[in-house]
Design a protein around this motif. Structure first.
Motif, PDB file in Angstrom:
ATOM      1  N   ALA A  98      38.443  78.941  69.979  1.00 22.42           N
ATOM      2  CA  ALA A  98      37.773  77.912  69.474  1.00 22.42           C
ATOM      3  C   ALA A  98      38.930  76.945  69.073  1.00 22.42           C
ATOM      4  N   MET A  99      39.968  77.402  68.327  1.00 23.83           N
ATOM      5  CA  MET A  99      41.024  76.353  68.116  1.00 23.83           C
ATOM      6  C   MET A  99      41.989  75.964  68.806  1.00 23.83           C
ATOM      7  N   VAL A 100      42.459  76.921  69.513  1.00 21.51           N
ATOM      8  CA  VAL A 100      43.894  76.516  70.267  1.00 21.51           C
ATOM      9  C   VAL A 100      43.800  77.154  71.611  1.00 21.51           C
ATOM     10  N   SER A 101      44.889  76.681  72.309  1.00 24.86           N
ATOM     11  CA  SER A 101      44.931  76.946  73.867  1.00 24.86           C
ATOM     12  C   SER A 101      44.918  78.640  73.875  1.00 24.86           C
ATOM     13  N   PHE A 102      44.462  79.040  75.274  1.00 30.47           N
ATOM     14  CA  PHE A 102      44.381  80.598  75.320  1.00 30.47           C
ATOM     15  C   PHE A 102      45.759  81.088  75.254  1.00 30.47           C
ATOM     16  N   GLU A 103      46.940  80.324  75.826  1.00 32.68           N
ATOM     17  CA  GLU A 103      48.178  80.733  75.658  1.00 32.68           C
ATOM     18  C   GLU A 103      48.725  81.083  74.014  1.00 32.68           C
ATOM     19  N   GLU A 104      48.146  80.002  73.279  1.00 34.85           N
ATOM     20  CA  GLU A 104      48.491  80.082  71.787  1.00 34.85           C
ATOM     21  C   GLU A 104      47.914  81.157  71.255  1.00 34.85           C
ATOM     22  N   GLY A 105      46.461  81.209  71.592  1.00 32.40           N
ATOM     23  CA  GLY A 105      45.732  82.167  71.399  1.00 32.40           C
ATOM     24  C   GLY A 105      46.176  83.636  71.210  1.00 32.40           C
TER      25      GLY A 105
ATOM     26  N   GLU B  91      49.353  84.400  71.406  1.00 30.17           N
ATOM     27  CA  GLU B  91      50.422  84.416  70.649  1.00 30.17           C
ATOM     28  C   GLU B  91      50.110  84.831  69.219  1.00 30.17           C
ATOM     29  N   LEU B  92      48.984  84.033  68.964  1.00 29.02           N
ATOM     30  CA  LEU B  92      48.562  84.114  67.420  1.00 29.02           C
ATOM     31  C   LEU B  92      48.039  85.535  67.078  1.00 29.02           C
ATOM     32  N   LEU B  93      47.256  85.910  68.287  1.00 27.23           N
ATOM     33  CA  LEU B  93      46.491  87.343  68.145  1.00 27.23           C
ATOM     34  C   LEU B  93      47.896  88.445  67.640  1.00 27.23           C
ATOM     35  N   HIS B  94      48.906  88.140  68.649  1.00 24.92           N
ATOM     36  CA  HIS B  94      49.995  89.042  68.525  1.00 24.92           C
ATOM     37  C   HIS B  94      50.869  88.976  67.010  1.00 24.92           C
ATOM     38  N   ALA B  95      50.974  87.920  66.763  1.00 27.53           N
ATOM     39  CA  ALA B  95      51.713  87.498  65.447  1.00 27.53           C
ATOM     40  C   ALA B  95      50.930  87.870  64.128  1.00 27.53           C
ATOM     41  N   LEU B  96      49.726  87.564  64.225  1.00 30.40           N
ATOM     42  CA  LEU B  96      48.922  87.691  63.210  1.00 30.40           C
ATOM     43  C   LEU B  96      47.980  89.066  62.850  1.00 30.40           C
ATOM     44  N   GLY B  97      47.779  89.604  64.225  1.00 25.70           N
ATOM     45  CA  GLY B  97      46.730  90.513  64.235  1.00 25.70           C
ATOM     46  C   GLY B  97      47.596  91.667  64.806  1.00 25.70           C
TER      47      GLY B  97
END
Ligand SMILES: [Zn+2]
Length: 410
Positions: free
Chosen positions: A90-97, A99-105
Motif C-alpha cells: 500500500a505504501m511503497v513500490s513492490f521492489e521497495e516492499g 527490501e522492507l520485508l527483508h530488512a524489517l521482518g
C-alpha cells in the motif's frame, strides 16, 4: 528457530490425511495422492510443510486440506506475512516492499510475489469495499460540517490498456487513465486566523479507474457515483447538519453532486480556481512574464473577497484574443455560485483546502505515478483499493473480517 519447532510439530501431525478420498469443490471425489512439501514464508521465517495432497481427476484440481485449515490457500505466504505484504504494498513500490520485508521482518518474499500478493489482497479489499457499506452506529456523533471532495488524476498505463483510447498526447493518443477519487473529511479546527483546518485523522478515501457518466440507456448510477454514495454512507454524510461538496470544477462532479448529494453546498475548491486563473494569465502574457504574475494575483484577491464580477470583467478583456481566457469566462460563469468565497468564509466553511488536490497526490500520485511505473487497470485498481483502505484507517477492520476464522500459522 521457532519456525523449525512449528514445522516439526506440524509435519509430525498427519491428521490432515482424511482418508482415501475427500469431497472436491466440484462435488466429485478427490483421491489421496501422498504427502507433498511446500515452503511458506511466515513471520517466523521459511517453513517447509509436508501436507496430505488430494487430486480430483474429474476437474483436475489438486489441494491440501491443511493449507485450507491454516489459511495458506493459494499462496506461499502465511496470513501474517501476507498482512505485511499488504501494508508495504500500500505504501511503497513492490521492489521497495521486498527490501522492507527483508530488512524489517527478516522474510524473503521476491518482488514478483510482493506484487502478486499485494494485488490479490487489493482485489479482495475492493470487493469488500463494495459489499461492506455500514453507516456508523446511530449514537456516534457526526461532525457539524462534513466535506466531500471529488477529483480525477491520470495514472500511467501500459500501452495495451490504452489501445483505441483518445488522450492528450500530440497525436491524440493517451498515456494515462483517469483515477477518480472521493474523499471525506471534517474541518472543525481553526488556525490563528480563524480559517477552518482539516481535522487530523478525519480523512477517508475511495478511488478507482471508473466512469462518472451513466449511459443514457442505463437507469443505474455510474460506477463512480455508486462509489461516492457508498463512501458517503460509511461516513454518515447525510447525518451531518451541514454538508459541502468540494471539487475542481469539472462538470461531472457537479452533475453527480446534484443528483446524489442534492442538498449539499457546492464549492469550487479555491486552490484550484486560483491555479486555473494563474494558467490563464500565462496563456495571456507568457509563462515567465511578471505581468502574468501580477494579473493572476489581482484575480486571486478578487476571488478572495468574492468579487466574481471583477474576475469576469478582467477575463473578458482578453476573451477575444485568447482561447484560454474565453474558456475561463465560461468556467467562472458556470461556477459563479460555487465561487462565493467571501460568503462561504462568513459561514465558517472551508473553501481553499487543497485537501482534494492533496488527496489525489497522497492517495494516488505518491504510489502510482512514480518514474517508470506503468500499470494495468486491474493492477492499479487493486493497489489503489489497498492504499485507500490503509490511508483511511480501515486495514485492521478488513483484516479482522478476513481472519474471522483464526489462522494457526502466523
Ligand atoms: Zn473436482
Amino acid at each position: 528457530m521457532a519456525a523449525r519447532a512449528v514445522e516439526q510439530r506440524l509435519n509430525a501431525d498427519t491428521s490432515d490425511h482424511a482418508g482415501p478420498t475427500v469431497r472436491c469443490d466440484c462435488g466429485k471425489a478427490a483421491r489421496y495422492a501422498g504427502r507433498r512439501p511446500k515452503t511458506f514464508a511466515t513471520v517466523l521465517g521459511d517453513m517447509t510443510l509436508e501436507r496430505a495432497y488430494y487430486y480430483c481427476a474429474p476437474c483436475g484440481a489438486g489441494f491440501c486440506p491443511r493449507d485450507r485449515a491454516l489459511r495458506l490457500r493459494d499462496s506461499s505466504l502465511s496470513p501474517g506475512v501476507l498482512r505485511m505484504v499488504g501494508l508495504v504494498g500500500a505504501m511503497v513500490s513492490f521492489e521497495e516492499g521486498h527490501e522492507l520485508l527483508h530488512a524489517l521482518g527478516g522474510v524473503d518474499v521476491p518482488t514478483k510475489h510482493v506484487e502478486r500478493a499485494a494485488e490479490s489482497l487489493g482485489r479482495e479489499i475492493a470487493q469488500d469495499e463494495r459489499h461492506v457499506v455500514e453507516p456508523p452506529p446511530a449514537d456516534e456523533p457526526v461532525a457539524p460540517t462534513l466535506y466531500l471532495g471529488m477529483d480525477g488524476t491520470g495514472v500511467p498505463m501500459r500501452a495495451l490498456e490504452l489501445l483505441g483510447r483518445n488522450g492528450k498526447q500530440p497525436d491524440g493518443s493517451a498515456k494515462t487513465r483517469e483515477v477518480k477519487l472521493c474523499t471525506v473529511w471534517s474541518a472543525e479546527g481553526r488556525d490563528e486566523e480563524g480559517t477552518p483546518v482539516r481535522d487530523v485523522g478525519s480523512v477517508t478515501y475511495s478511488a478507482a479507474i471508473e466512469s462518472a457518466a451513466s449511459a443514457d440507456t442505463d437507469e443505474q448510477p455510474s460506477a463512480f457515483a455508486q462509489r461516492v454514495v457508498r463512501e458517503a454512507t460509511r461516513r454518515a454524510f447525510d447525518r451531518a447538519p451541514r454538508r459541502v461538496v468540494l471539487g475542481a470544477g469539472a462538470p461531472w462532479i457537479w452533475n453527480l453532486a446534484t443528483e446524489h448529494l442534492p442538498d449539499a453546498i457546492q464549492i469550487v475548491d479555491r486552490f484550484h480556481a486560483k491555479q486555473h486563473l494563474s494558467d490563464v494569465s500565462k496563456s495571456i502574457f507568457g509563462a515567465t512574464s511578471d505581468l502574468a504574475k501580477a494579473w493572476a494575483r489581482q484575480r486571486h484577491d478578487e476571488l478572495d473577497v468574492g468579487d466574481v464580477e471583477a474576475v469576469l470583467r478582467a477575463l473578458r478583456i482578453h476573451a477575444g484574443t485568447d482561447t484560454e481566457a474565453r474558456k475561463c469566462v465560461e468556467y467562472v460563469t458556470t461556477n459563479r455560485t460555487r465561487m462565493r468565497y467571501a460568503a462561504f468564509r462568513a459561514q465558517g466553511l472551508c473553501t481553499s483546502t487543497g485537501v482534494v488536490e492533496a488527496g489525489c497526490k497522497v492517495a494516488i500520485g505518491t504510489r502510482c505515478k512514480r518514474a517508470g511505473m506503468h500499470w494495468t487497470v486491474a493492477g492499479a485498481d487493486a493497489i489503489i483499493a489497498l492504499r485507500c483502505c490503509k490511508l483511511s484507517g480501515r486495514f485492521e477492520d478488513f483484516w479482522e473480517r478476513r481472519s474471522a476464522a483464526k489462522a494457526a500459522v502466523a
